[in-house]
Motif scaffolding. Structure first.
Motif, PDB file in Angstrom:
ATOM      1  N   VAL A 114       0.754  -1.236   0.178  1.00 11.73           N
ATOM      2  CA  VAL A 114       0.223   0.040   0.003  1.00 11.73           C
ATOM      3  C   VAL A 114       0.722   1.279   0.121  1.00 11.73           C
ATOM      4  CG1 VAL A 114      -1.513   1.415   1.145  1.00 11.73           C
ATOM      5  CG2 VAL A 114      -2.050  -1.221   1.066  1.00 11.73           C
ATOM      6  N   ALA A 115       1.837   1.059   0.809  1.00  8.54           N
ATOM      7  CA  ALA A 115       2.872   2.506   0.923  1.00  8.54           C
ATOM      8  C   ALA A 115       3.431   2.684  -0.656  1.00  8.54           C
ATOM      9  CB  ALA A 115       3.969   2.103   1.919  1.00  8.54           C
ATOM     10  N   THR A 116       3.786   1.638  -1.164  1.00  6.20           N
ATOM     11  CA  THR A 116       4.377   1.840  -2.696  1.00  6.20           C
ATOM     12  C   THR A 116       3.439   2.332  -3.716  1.00  6.20           C
ATOM     13  OG1 THR A 116       5.725  -0.303  -2.369  1.00  6.20           O
ATOM     14  CG2 THR A 116       5.411   0.599  -4.798  1.00  6.20           C
ATOM     15  N   ALA A 117       2.174   1.735  -3.407  1.00  3.02           N
ATOM     16  CA  ALA A 117       0.921   2.123  -4.109  1.00  3.02           C
ATOM     17  C   ALA A 117       0.638   3.997  -3.956  1.00  3.02           C
ATOM     18  CB  ALA A 117      -0.196   1.522  -4.291  1.00  3.02           C
ATOM     19  N   LEU A 118       0.875   4.286  -2.526  1.00  3.88           N
ATOM     20  CA  LEU A 118       0.480   5.571  -2.454  1.00  3.88           C
ATOM     21  C   LEU A 118       1.788   6.561  -2.844  1.00  3.88           C
ATOM     22  CD1 LEU A 118      -0.680   7.883  -0.561  1.00  3.88           C
ATOM     23  CD2 LEU A 118       0.535   7.018   1.213  1.00  3.88           C
ATOM     24  N   ALA A 119       2.843   6.137  -2.961  1.00  7.45           N
ATOM     25  CA  ALA A 119       3.942   6.880  -3.540  1.00  7.45           C
ATOM     26  C   ALA A 119       3.863   6.976  -5.039  1.00  7.45           C
ATOM     27  CB  ALA A 119       5.268   6.160  -3.250  1.00  7.45           C
ATOM     28  N   GLU A 120       3.416   5.814  -5.607  1.00  7.09           N
ATOM     29  CA  GLU A 120       3.178   5.844  -7.106  1.00  7.09           C
ATOM     30  C   GLU A 120       1.936   7.102  -7.460  1.00  7.09           C
ATOM     31  OE1 GLU A 120       3.848   1.444  -9.027  1.00  7.09           O
ATOM     32  OE2 GLU A 120       2.223   1.898  -8.091  1.00  7.09           O
ATOM     33  N   ARG A 121       0.969   6.963  -6.569  1.00  5.85           N
ATOM     34  CA  ARG A 121      -0.023   7.801  -6.600  1.00  5.85           C
ATOM     35  C   ARG A 121       0.010   9.264  -6.232  1.00  5.85           C
ATOM     36  NH1 ARG A 121      -5.562   7.022  -7.563  1.00  5.85           N
ATOM     37  NH2 ARG A 121      -6.915   8.460  -6.837  1.00  5.85           N
ATOM     38  N   ARG A 122       0.962   9.580  -5.285  1.00  4.40           N
ATOM     39  CA  ARG A 122       1.038  10.827  -4.740  1.00  4.40           C
ATOM     40  C   ARG A 122       2.470  11.066  -4.474  1.00  4.40           C
ATOM     41  NH1 ARG A 122      -3.304  12.955  -1.902  1.00  4.40           N
ATOM     42  NH2 ARG A 122      -1.636  14.641  -1.661  1.00  4.40           N
ATOM     43  N   PRO A 123       3.475  10.920  -5.357  1.00  6.30           N
ATOM     44  CA  PRO A 123       4.850  11.347  -5.064  1.00  6.30           C
ATOM     45  C   PRO A 123       5.175  12.620  -4.705  1.00  6.30           C
ATOM     46  CG  PRO A 123       4.079  11.538  -7.684  1.00  6.30           C
ATOM     47  CD  PRO A 123       3.162  10.974  -6.925  1.00  6.30           C
ATOM     48  N   ASP A 124       4.255  13.491  -4.529  1.00  9.10           N
ATOM     49  CA  ASP A 124       4.299  14.668  -3.819  1.00  9.10           C
ATOM     50  C   ASP A 124       4.331  14.606  -2.348  1.00  9.10           C
ATOM     51  OD1 ASP A 124       1.676  14.018  -4.545  1.00  9.10           O
ATOM     52  OD2 ASP A 124       1.080  16.150  -3.624  1.00  9.10           O
TER      53      ASP A 124
END
Length: 280
Positions: A114-124
């Motif tokens: 989930v953390a990886t998917a969050l970084a993909e979605r919200r790199p900001d």
């Protein structure tokens, strides 16, 4: 739950963030003006899985924990998607509601997915990632030795839950805390299985090391060297990510955040301190 002595401004706070998908339960600990550290739990778990880690982290961080939809004290709708991308979107929306603009994100097990998917979605939003016993790909998954739970057995007994969770721990003599068993029983069979399926589908679409290499975020990988759910040797797969740090913890299994929180906190704090220095 026990927290260190703090001023009222720094005290633990439990709240609910209302999203279109359903309410998410959130814990916030430590100084609100400190750098944010988001902790994401794994499947068949909740934000409470980080309880023993939190007092070790609040001296330097505003620590945020979210019960993912379907888990813990969050809503458990039967008509919502539990795909990894959906869970990541909800976490990002919750941080927006809390006014958190940047955070280091640490995830345990499927929480790292989930953390990886969050970084993909919200790199900001995500400045760096720490993955704890997060399998890099389905090839690293070890066939379960623990007993499965069927819908007819839901809610499960303590014995059924301990048998189900047994492969998640490797430290001799370790006993899963009763409160963690109670947290699993708060789930429905649907939210349990749908979340696990979501993780599998996400990993089928692409292993994590390649995704993380493309993101270019600082990465720490911590792995219990005696993990019985994911091949500990697979931690080396993350070395394809430029600058990644990989730490193996001897004598610990899939859940070092509970088996030995002090040892787990050492590399995590070293990593977050380095990230803060880099952004100062």
């Amino acid at each position: 739950m026990t927290f260190p002595d703090t001023t009222p401004h720094d005290a633990a706070e439990s709240s609910v963030v209302s999203l279109d998908d359903g309410d998410l339960h959130v814990f916030r600990d430590g100084p609100r003006d400190a750098p944010a550290l988001l902790l994401v739990h794994g499947s068949a778990s909740s934000a409470r899985s980080w309880d023993m880690m939190v007092p070790l982290l609040t001296g330097a961080h505003h620590v945020i924990r979210v019960d993912l939809l379907g888990h813990g004290r969050s809503a458990k709708p039967g008509d919502r998607g539990y795909a990894t991308e959906d869970q990541a979107r909800r976490v990002g929306e919750a941080l927006d509601r809390l006014g958190v603009e940047r955070a280091v994100v640490a995830g345990h097990s499927s929480g790292g997915v989930v953390a990886t998917a969050l970084a993909e979605r919200r790199p900001d939003l995500v400045t760096a990632l720490a993955l704890i016993n997060t399998g890099p790909s389905l090839d690293a998954y070890l066939a379960p030795q623990s007993a499965a739970i069927s819908p007819a057995q839901w809610p499960p007994s303590d014995k059924q839950l301990r048998d189900f969770a047994s492969s998640g721990f490797s430290r001799p003599g370790y006993q899963v805390p009763r409160e963690m068993l109670d947290e699993v029983r708060l789930m429905t069979f649907h939210t349990l299985t749908a979340t696990m399926l979501g993780t599998t589908e996400y990993l089928k679409q692409g292993p994590l090391p390649g995704r993380l290499a493309a993101l270019g975020k600082p990465l720490l990988v911590i792995f219990g060297a005696d993990d019985r759910r994911w091949d500990p040797a697979s931690a080396g797969d993350y070395r394809v990510v430029p600058g990644a740090t990989v730490e193996l913890l001897s004598g610990l299994g899939h859940t070092p955040i509970l088996e030995d929180p002090e040892r787990t906190a050492v590399p995590l704090l070293a990593f977050t301190t380095a990230q803060q220095a880099g952004h100062s």
